[in-house]
Design an enzyme around this catalytic site. Structure first.
Site, PDB file in Angstrom:
ATOM      1  N   GLY A  30      42.756  29.508  51.690  1.00 41.16           N
ATOM      2  CA  GLY A  30      43.554  30.180  52.718  1.00 41.16           C
ATOM      3  C   GLY A  30      43.778  29.301  53.928  1.00 41.16           C
ATOM      4  N   SER A  31      44.695  29.742  54.779  1.00 44.66           N
ATOM      5  CA  SER A  31      45.143  28.901  55.888  1.00 44.66           C
ATOM      6  C   SER A  31      44.021  28.603  56.883  1.00 44.66           C
ATOM      7  CB  SER A  31      46.325  29.566  56.602  1.00 44.66           C
ATOM      8  OG  SER A  31      45.977  30.872  57.013  1.00 44.66           O
ATOM      9  N   ASP A  85      34.810  30.318  54.436  1.00 46.76           N
ATOM     10  CA  ASP A  85      35.950  31.002  53.838  1.00 46.76           C
ATOM     11  C   ASP A  85      36.607  31.923  54.866  1.00 46.76           C
ATOM     12  OD1 ASP A  85      37.779  31.759  51.928  1.00 46.76           O
ATOM     13  OD2 ASP A  85      36.284  32.360  50.447  1.00 46.76           O
ATOM     14  N   ALA A  87      39.031  35.607  55.525  1.00 45.53           N
ATOM     15  CA  ALA A  87      38.946  37.001  55.074  1.00 45.53           C
ATOM     16  C   ALA A  87      40.200  37.739  55.540  1.00 45.53           C
ATOM     17  CB  ALA A  87      37.695  37.671  55.648  1.00 45.53           C
ATOM     18  N   LYS A  98      38.571  40.511  50.857  1.00 44.99           N
ATOM     19  CA  LYS A  98      39.130  39.191  50.592  1.00 44.99           C
ATOM     20  C   LYS A  98      40.005  39.248  49.350  1.00 44.99           C
ATOM     21  CE  LYS A  98      36.793  35.502  50.664  1.00 44.99           C
ATOM     22  NZ  LYS A  98      38.031  34.924  51.193  1.00 44.99           N
ATOM     23  N   ARG A 100      43.640  38.038  49.354  1.00 48.32           N
ATOM     24  CA  ARG A 100      45.098  37.919  49.506  1.00 48.32           C
ATOM     25  C   ARG A 100      45.631  36.730  48.710  1.00 48.32           C
ATOM     26  NH1 ARG A 100      47.661  34.325  51.398  1.00 48.32           N
ATOM     27  NH2 ARG A 100      45.749  33.418  52.222  1.00 48.32           N
ATOM     28  N   GLY A 101      44.843  35.654  48.659  1.00 44.06           N
ATOM     29  CA  GLY A 101      45.276  34.444  47.959  1.00 44.06           C
ATOM     30  C   GLY A 101      44.898  34.440  46.482  1.00 44.06           C
ATOM     31  N   GLU A 107      35.751  32.756  44.943  1.00 50.12           N
ATOM     32  CA  GLU A 107      35.239  32.840  46.319  1.00 50.12           C
ATOM     33  C   GLU A 107      33.910  33.592  46.353  1.00 50.12           C
ATOM     34  OE1 GLU A 107      39.380  32.623  48.901  1.00 50.12           O
ATOM     35  OE2 GLU A 107      38.666  34.572  48.252  1.00 50.12           O
ATOM     36  N   LYS A 125      42.007  40.057  62.108  1.00 51.03           N
ATOM     37  CA  LYS A 125      41.272  40.446  60.898  1.00 51.03           C
ATOM     38  C   LYS A 125      40.062  41.334  61.210  1.00 51.03           C
ATOM     39  CE  LYS A 125      43.742  37.388  58.520  1.00 51.03           C
ATOM     40  NZ  LYS A 125      43.128  36.225  57.916  1.00 51.03           N
TER      41      LYS A 125
END
Ligand code: 5RP
Length: 223
Positions: A30-31, A85, A87, A98, A100-101, A107, A125
């Protein structure tokens, strides 16, 4: 850069600065975690930091190559010093949603293998209680019976479809992803157990069992 992106960068950079020489770390997807990896890449170049990472997705493995972060595997390193990571939702009790990706299965495996779990988010978040639709990784063979079971639990499962691909999103492990709304989740641990008890569900995007080793870093846009 937007305020949200600056906050993600702040959180990611702060997490990367907690990594010490010699550590083997889990690299989420994730970003926000990509900002942490960018900073780790800088530290490797400028400080000679020696680390190895276990990636949780093809995309993370590609980014690690780009940033010069050496990769390893859970077979070689079944115990990790820490995992970083992002979230999608984080409650005050450090319960997470968690996925979305679509990387939730690896993970969770990597977070479970780590001594410490650093969760990097921007303020958006942080929620008072979990309510997002829960991402689920589902064996394609079983999706019909899985959906029936999820509905019996009070959920509303929706298959995740591709954006620039017709039909279902296929995870890095070759499985379907469903998003299943349950409304406000009053007992995340019980729901995580109930979902994971359904045959054919490979993992559930509620992370409610890792609170004791979890540190949440909320990035600030002004940092
Ligand atoms: C991927 C995830 C991500 O960590 C989560 O969606 C947060 O992503 P981002 O940092 O881009 O907001 O769970 O499966």
């Amino acid at each position: 850069m937007s305020d949200a992106a600056m906050a993600k960068r702040d959180a990611g950079f702060r997490a990367a600065d907690m990594v010490k020489d010699g550590m083997v770390i889990g690299l989420g997807t994730g970003s926000t975690v990509f900002f942490a990896m960018e900073r780790l890449g800088e530290r490797i170049k400028t400080e000679g930091l020696k680390i190895a990472g276990v990636p949780t997705s093809h995309q993370t493995a590609q980014r690690a190559e780009e940033y010069g972060i050496p990769l390893t595997t859970l077979s070689l390193h079944p115990k990790l010093d820490l995992a970083i990571d992002g979230a999608d939702q984080v409650s005050p009790e450090k319960y997470l949603v968690k996925g979305r990706g679509a990387a939730l299965l690896r993970e969770k495996i990597v977070a479970d293998a780590a001594d410490k779990f650093i969760v990097v988010i921007d303020e958006s978040k942080s929620v008072t209680g979990l309510s997002a639709a829960i991402p689920l990784e589902v064996l394609p063979f079983a999706y019909g019976s899985v959906c029936r079971r999820l509905k019996e639990l009070g959920g509303d499962p929706v298959m995740r479809n591709g954006v620039k691909k017709d039909g279902p999103v296929i995870s890095d492990n070759g499985n379907y992803i469903f998003d299943c709304a349950f409304g406000n989740i009053t007992d995340p641990k019980a729901l995580e157990d109930a979902i994971n008890a359904i045959p054919g569900i490979l993992e559930c995007g509620i992370f409610a069992k890792l609170t004791e080793k979890t540190t949440v870093i909320i990035g600030k846009p002004s940092a």
